[in-house]
Design an enzyme around this catalytic site. Structure first.
Site, PDB file in Angstrom:
ATOM      1  N   ARG A  46     -15.745  29.188  26.914  1.00  0.00           N
ATOM      2  CA  ARG A  46     -16.318  29.581  28.201  1.00  0.00           C
ATOM      3  C   ARG A  46     -15.415  29.198  29.370  1.00  0.00           C
ATOM      4  O   ARG A  46     -15.128  29.983  30.242  1.00  0.00           O
ATOM      5  CB  ARG A  46     -17.672  28.886  28.387  1.00  0.00           C
ATOM      6  N   LYS A 107     -24.982  27.787  10.946  1.00  0.00           N
ATOM      7  CA  LYS A 107     -26.099  27.928   9.977  1.00  0.00           C
ATOM      8  C   LYS A 107     -27.225  28.792  10.513  1.00  0.00           C
ATOM      9  O   LYS A 107     -27.876  29.522   9.760  1.00  0.00           O
ATOM     10  CB  LYS A 107     -26.648  26.558   9.569  1.00  0.00           C
ATOM     11  N   GLU A 131     -18.638  27.327   4.604  1.00  0.00           N
ATOM     12  CA  GLU A 131     -18.779  25.989   3.986  1.00  0.00           C
ATOM     13  C   GLU A 131     -19.285  24.954   4.985  1.00  0.00           C
ATOM     14  O   GLU A 131     -20.093  24.081   4.652  1.00  0.00           O
ATOM     15  CB  GLU A 131     -17.429  25.550   3.389  1.00  0.00           C
ATOM     16  N   ILE A 138     -19.386  18.103   3.221  1.00  0.00           N
ATOM     17  CA  ILE A 138     -19.666  18.128   1.770  1.00  0.00           C
ATOM     18  C   ILE A 138     -19.442  19.556   1.259  1.00  0.00           C
ATOM     19  O   ILE A 138     -20.070  20.488   1.776  1.00  0.00           O
ATOM     20  CB  ILE A 138     -21.134  17.717   1.476  1.00  0.00           C
ATOM     21  N   LYS A 207     -30.250  25.417   6.864  1.00  0.00           N
ATOM     22  CA  LYS A 207     -29.328  25.088   5.765  1.00  0.00           C
ATOM     23  C   LYS A 207     -29.994  25.326   4.417  1.00  0.00           C
ATOM     24  O   LYS A 207     -29.364  25.815   3.473  1.00  0.00           O
ATOM     25  CB  LYS A 207     -28.874  23.632   5.898  1.00  0.00           C
TER      26      LYS A 207
HETATM   27  N1  LIG Z   1     -20.717  19.599  15.728  1.00  0.00           N
HETATM   28  C1  LIG Z   1     -20.975  19.466  14.439  1.00  0.00           C
HETATM   29  O1  LIG Z   1     -20.932  18.374  13.891  1.00  0.00           O
HETATM   30  C2  LIG Z   1     -21.336  20.673  13.627  1.00  0.00           C
HETATM   31  C3  LIG Z   1     -21.595  20.503  12.247  1.00  0.00           C
HETATM   32  C4  LIG Z   1     -21.874  21.610  11.457  1.00  0.00           C
HETATM   33  C5  LIG Z   1     -21.937  22.865  12.048  1.00  0.00           C
HETATM   34  N2  LIG Z   1     -21.723  22.983  13.394  1.00  0.00           N
HETATM   35  C6  LIG Z   1     -21.806  24.334  13.973  1.00  0.00           C
HETATM   36  O2  LIG Z   1     -20.553  24.667  14.523  1.00  0.00           O
HETATM   37  C7  LIG Z   1     -20.734  25.530  15.644  1.00  0.00           C
HETATM   38  C8  LIG Z   1     -20.041  24.923  16.863  1.00  0.00           C
HETATM   39  O3  LIG Z   1     -20.615  23.658  17.099  1.00  0.00           O
HETATM   40  P1  LIG Z   1     -19.947  22.583  18.085  1.00  0.00           P
HETATM   41  O4  LIG Z   1     -20.602  21.301  17.803  1.00  0.00           O
HETATM   42  O5  LIG Z   1     -18.461  22.672  18.034  1.00  0.00           O
HETATM   43  O6  LIG Z   1     -20.477  23.113  19.478  1.00  0.00           O
HETATM   44  P2  LIG Z   1     -19.938  22.742  20.927  1.00  0.00           P
HETATM   45  O7  LIG Z   1     -19.193  21.479  20.913  1.00  0.00           O
HETATM   46  O8  LIG Z   1     -21.081  22.925  21.846  1.00  0.00           O
HETATM   47  O9  LIG Z   1     -18.892  23.921  21.178  1.00  0.00           O
HETATM   48  C9  LIG Z   1     -19.265  25.245  21.374  1.00  0.00           C
HETATM   49  C10 LIG Z   1     -18.068  25.973  21.972  1.00  0.00           C
HETATM   50  O10 LIG Z   1     -18.423  27.337  22.133  1.00  0.00           O
HETATM   51  C11 LIG Z   1     -17.950  27.751  23.400  1.00  0.00           C
HETATM   52  N3  LIG Z   1     -18.745  28.854  23.891  1.00  0.00           N
HETATM   53  C12 LIG Z   1     -20.035  28.857  24.270  1.00  0.00           C
HETATM   54  N4  LIG Z   1     -20.401  30.095  24.679  1.00  0.00           N
HETATM   55  C13 LIG Z   1     -19.308  30.862  24.528  1.00  0.00           C
HETATM   56  C14 LIG Z   1     -19.042  32.211  24.796  1.00  0.00           C
HETATM   57  N5  LIG Z   1     -19.971  33.033  25.289  1.00  0.00           N
HETATM   58  N6  LIG Z   1     -17.795  32.692  24.554  1.00  0.00           N
HETATM   59  C15 LIG Z   1     -16.841  31.878  24.066  1.00  0.00           C
HETATM   60  N7  LIG Z   1     -17.036  30.573  23.782  1.00  0.00           N
HETATM   61  C16 LIG Z   1     -18.254  30.085  24.024  1.00  0.00           C
HETATM   62  C17 LIG Z   1     -18.057  26.543  24.308  1.00  0.00           C
HETATM   63  O11 LIG Z   1     -17.182  26.722  25.373  1.00  0.00           O
HETATM   64  P3  LIG Z   1     -16.830  25.613  26.509  1.00  0.00           P
HETATM   65  O12 LIG Z   1     -16.245  24.439  25.779  1.00  0.00           O
HETATM   66  O13 LIG Z   1     -15.817  26.288  27.348  1.00  0.00           O
HETATM   67  O14 LIG Z   1     -18.115  25.305  27.194  1.00  0.00           O
HETATM   68  C18 LIG Z   1     -17.646  25.440  23.334  1.00  0.00           C
HETATM   69  O15 LIG Z   1     -16.253  25.281  23.320  1.00  0.00           O
HETATM   70  C19 LIG Z   1     -22.247  25.709  15.789  1.00  0.00           C
HETATM   71  O16 LIG Z   1     -22.644  26.859  15.095  1.00  0.00           O
HETATM   72  C20 LIG Z   1     -22.801  24.475  15.101  1.00  0.00           C
HETATM   73  O17 LIG Z   1     -24.101  24.656  14.589  1.00  0.00           O
HETATM   74  C21 LIG Z   1     -21.426  21.929  14.193  1.00  0.00           C
END
Ligand SMILES: NC(=O)c1ccc[n+]([C@@H]2O[C@H](COP(=O)([O-])OP(=O)(O)OC[C@H]3O[C@@H](n4cnc5c(N)ncnc54)[C@H](OP(=O)(O)O)[C@@H]3O)[C@@H](O)[C@H]2O)c1
Length: 430
Positions: A46, A107, A131, A138, A207
């Site tokens: 973003r 998920k 994954e 895991i 999940k």
């Molecule tokens: N975090 C974990 O431990 C974890 C574990 C398993 C799965 N996941 C999954 O992984 C995914 C990402 O999670 P995360 O924790 O990395 O989330 P996050 O830290 O909130 O990051 C989300 C990213 O998406 C960007 N974004 C939001 N809206 C957007 C748009 N319209 N166009 C382009 N980019 C956009 C944000 O941009 P800005 O930075 O510029 O605001 C941010 O960089 C999710 O599906 C989550 O469920 C996360």
């Protein structure tokens, strides 16, 4: 010259940045493992001005992530934004349509649109890999899809949400109530400012729906998952569980019965000597039971930058090396809908906590209701004696159909000497 595979990363948050760090740190190793050079050519997020702590030099920046899908200089799309719809879904659909494989950690997206996306991927001879979407670091998706593919899976269950496991562990260790431990978890960064997806069981249910599809070659059916979170678990429940030899865990359970598949997420009492009972804090665990292999247990970190990025990179390597597998282990045309067993038909043992005035005849009245519903009691604990103050009565039932227990508890709630809604927690035999 080594061929290169070009990667577009959409979402530069916790996971996206983690992926860029691994690609930067282990470029050579990943190249030997995939047989090609892995190169990030495009990114989207973003806020373009935010310092991400990683170099984005030479990468094309996309204001609109979906536009990356048709970039000829991108071979694989990483969707690391999140959300079951909106930009994440749009990007994945456009990428698959353009004949590019997708890797996602999302998920929510897979639980709601997984089968349709898998179908679209197959139609274009590519894949959507995920994954990282289940239990973070895991490798349970690969284990179920490939490692255990020779088995009929009777049950797969696990601790699928680290926030809930952390809260329940802390409640047991400190004797604290849910609300105060949640607040501490938020202060420590283990729970989101809006924790509802985690504590209400929705994240674990997403999940579980994916695991069910993998285990039983059936379309993903998130709407059929029974969901109950941990918000009503009390410090007393935890203390009685301890006394009875149990620990309380939020489990996702998918089980094949002769009537169909049970898919449920709820607090469970599990015997303290089981492997799952001993997985504490933010850790996740999954147990898969197969007819040939018996029980297999997988434990590790279910979230966080490194563990989640590790799983994303594993998918990228598979795709780059040409190892494309059907999204849920079998082509979508081979997936078969299986009837869903409702929670009312669940048969199991239960912990029940009644709060009643200790007047003569109360236990006899409770016993009569249980007898009428054909529920037999394994044990009964009564604390304190007071006709003025309510006292807890703790019961453990033998196996009973849930609908009967729910009817019995509704009758008991209406007793004059009953002062609070009876509580129950399912006991899972492992
Ligand atoms: N975090 C974990 O431990 C974890 C574990 C398993 C799965 N996941 C999954 O992984 C995914 C990402 O999670 P995360 O924790 O990395 O989330 P996050 O830290 O909130 O990051 C989300 C990213 O998406 C960007 N974004 C939001 N809206 C957007 C748009 N319209 N166009 C382009 N980019 C956009 C944000 O941009 P800005 O930075 O510029 O605001 C941010 O960089 C999710 O599906 C989550 O469920 C996360």
């Amino acid at each position: 010259m080594v061929e290169s595979v070009k990667i577009g990363v959409a979402g530069l948050g916790t996971v996206g940045v983690g992926v860029l760090k691994i690609l930067e740190a282990h470029g050579g190793l990943l190249e030997s493992r995939s047989g090609v050079k892995l190169e990030v050519t495009a990114v989207s997020s973003r806020d373009r001005t935010k310092d991400r702590g990683v170099s984005l030099d030479g990468m094309t920046w996309y204001e609109n992530a979906s536009d990356m899908a048709t970039d000829n200089n991108v071979d694989i799309i990483l969707e690391l934004i999140g959300g079951s719809d909106g930009i994440a879904k749009d990007l994945c659909e456009k990428a698959l349509e353009a004949g590019k494989s997708v890797v996602t950690a999302n998920k929510a997206l897979l639980a709601v649109h997984g089968t349709a996306l898998a179908e679209q991927a197959e139609a274009h001879n590519v894949t959507i890999a995920y994954e990282a979407a289940v239990a973070g670091g895991i490798p349970i998706v690969k284990a179920l899809r490939e490692g255990l593919s020779g088995n009929a899976i009777s049950r797969v269950y696990g601790i699928l949400n680290g926030t809930c496991n952390y809260i329940l562990t802390e409640m047991e260790e400190t004797g604290g109530e849910f609300e105060s431990i949640l607040k501490e978890a938020q202060d420590l960064g283990y729970a989101e400012a809006d924790p509802s997806f985690d504590i209400d069981g929705v994240d674990a249910a997403h999940k579980l729906a994916i695991l069910t599809s993998l285990a039983y070659a059936t379309p993903v059916d998130f709407d059929k998952v029974y969901i109950e979170g941990i918000t009503s678990v009390t410090a007393d429940d935890i203390s009685y569980a301890t006394e009875l030899g149990y620990r309380i865990k939020l489990l996702g359970v998918a089980r094949r019965t002769d009537k169909g598949i049970e898919q449920r997420v709820h607090p469970c009492m599990v015997r303290k000597d089981t492997s799952i009972a001993n997985v504490s804090g933010v850790f996740n665990a999954v147990v898969a039971e197969g007819d040939s292999v018996d029980s297999t247990v997988y434990v590790g970190r279910g979230a966080g930058e490194g563990p989640t990025a590790s799983a994303v990179i594993a998918d990228v390597i598979d795709i780059a090396a040409g190892r494309l597998t059907p999204t849920f282990g079998v082509p979508v045309v081979k997936m078969k809908p299986i009837p869903s067993v409702s929670i009312e038909d669940h048969v199991g043992c239960y912990y029940v906590c009644l709060t009643v005035y200790d007047k003569p005849g109360v236990i006899a009245d409770v016993s009569a209701v249980f007898r009428d519903e054909d529920i037999s009691i394994e044990s009964l604990l009564q604390r304190g004696r007071s006709e003025q103050e309510a006292v807890p009565v703790i019961l453990v039932t033998h196996e009973v159909k849930e609908a009967s227990l729910v009817r019995a508890l509704a009758k008991i709630e209406k007793f004059d000497h009953s002062v609070a809604r009876p509580r129950m927690i399912r006991i899972v035999s492992l």
